[in-house]
Design a protein around this motif. Structure first.
Motif, PDB file in Angstrom:
ATOM      1  N   ASP A  11     -35.806  12.534   8.148  1.00 34.65           N
ATOM      2  CA  ASP A  11     -34.873  11.484   8.078  1.00 34.65           C
ATOM      3  C   ASP A  11     -33.411  11.972   8.780  1.00 34.65           C
ATOM      4  O   ASP A  11     -33.113  13.090   8.146  1.00 34.65           O
ATOM      5  CB  ASP A  11     -34.569  10.720   7.145  1.00 34.65           C
ATOM      6  N   LYS A  12     -33.052  11.550   9.753  1.00 35.17           N
ATOM      7  CA  LYS A  12     -31.688  12.207  10.547  1.00 35.17           C
ATOM      8  C   LYS A  12     -30.766  11.309   9.643  1.00 35.17           C
ATOM      9  O   LYS A  12     -30.560  10.266   9.250  1.00 35.17           O
ATOM     10  CB  LYS A  12     -31.810  11.579  11.764  1.00 35.17           C
ATOM     11  N   GLY A  13     -29.502  12.275   9.436  1.00 37.97           N
ATOM     12  CA  GLY A  13     -28.618  11.710   8.660  1.00 37.97           C
ATOM     13  C   GLY A  13     -27.420  12.770   8.771  1.00 37.97           C
ATOM     14  O   GLY A  13     -27.222  13.491   9.696  1.00 37.97           O
ATOM     15  N   GLU A  53     -24.234  16.724  11.072  1.00 42.51           N
ATOM     16  CA  GLU A  53     -25.457  16.146  11.289  1.00 42.51           C
ATOM     17  C   GLU A  53     -26.677  16.760  10.367  1.00 42.51           C
ATOM     18  O   GLU A  53     -26.550  18.074  10.501  1.00 42.51           O
ATOM     19  CB  GLU A  53     -25.981  15.922  12.840  1.00 42.51           C
ATOM     20  N   TYR A  55     -30.790  16.672   8.486  1.00 46.90           N
ATOM     21  CA  TYR A  55     -32.435  16.132   8.375  1.00 46.90           C
ATOM     22  C   TYR A  55     -32.657  16.260   7.096  1.00 46.90           C
ATOM     23  O   TYR A  55     -32.731  17.379   6.563  1.00 46.90           O
ATOM     24  CB  TYR A  55     -33.134  16.675   9.458  1.00 46.90           C
ATOM     25  N   HIS A  56     -33.346  15.231   6.550  1.00 44.56           N
ATOM     26  CA  HIS A  56     -33.846  15.262   5.124  1.00 44.56           C
ATOM     27  C   HIS A  56     -35.409  15.015   5.177  1.00 44.56           C
ATOM     28  O   HIS A  56     -35.891  14.069   5.436  1.00 44.56           O
ATOM     29  CB  HIS A  56     -33.223  14.206   4.226  1.00 44.56           C
TER      30      HIS A  56
END
Length: 69
Positions: A11-13, A53, A55-56
């Protein structure tokens, strides 16, 4: 981005903080900055907060942050 541990989509965050976030090979005290030659800043900025930025992976519980920005 694919998770480097399990290969599933991440997931991008953003990683966010009220203060700059640094990486260091040594644990620092409460107030610090990226001063040693091996330290580097992951995110900086003050008025709009600090963010990078990231990613998870929900499965692996890992976060990947690019340091080339």
């Amino acid at each position: 981005m694919k998770c480097p541990w399990c290969g599933k989509e991440m997931d991008k965050g953003f990683v966010q903080s009220a203060r700059p976030v640094i990486w260091s090979p040594d644990k620092k005290k409460l107030f610090f900055s990226a001063t040693a030659s091996d330290d580097f800043t992951i995110s900086e900025g003050y008025l709009n907060g600090c963010f990078a930025e990231a990613y998870h992976c929900p499965k692996c519980k890992k976060v990947v942050i690019s340091t080339d920005e």
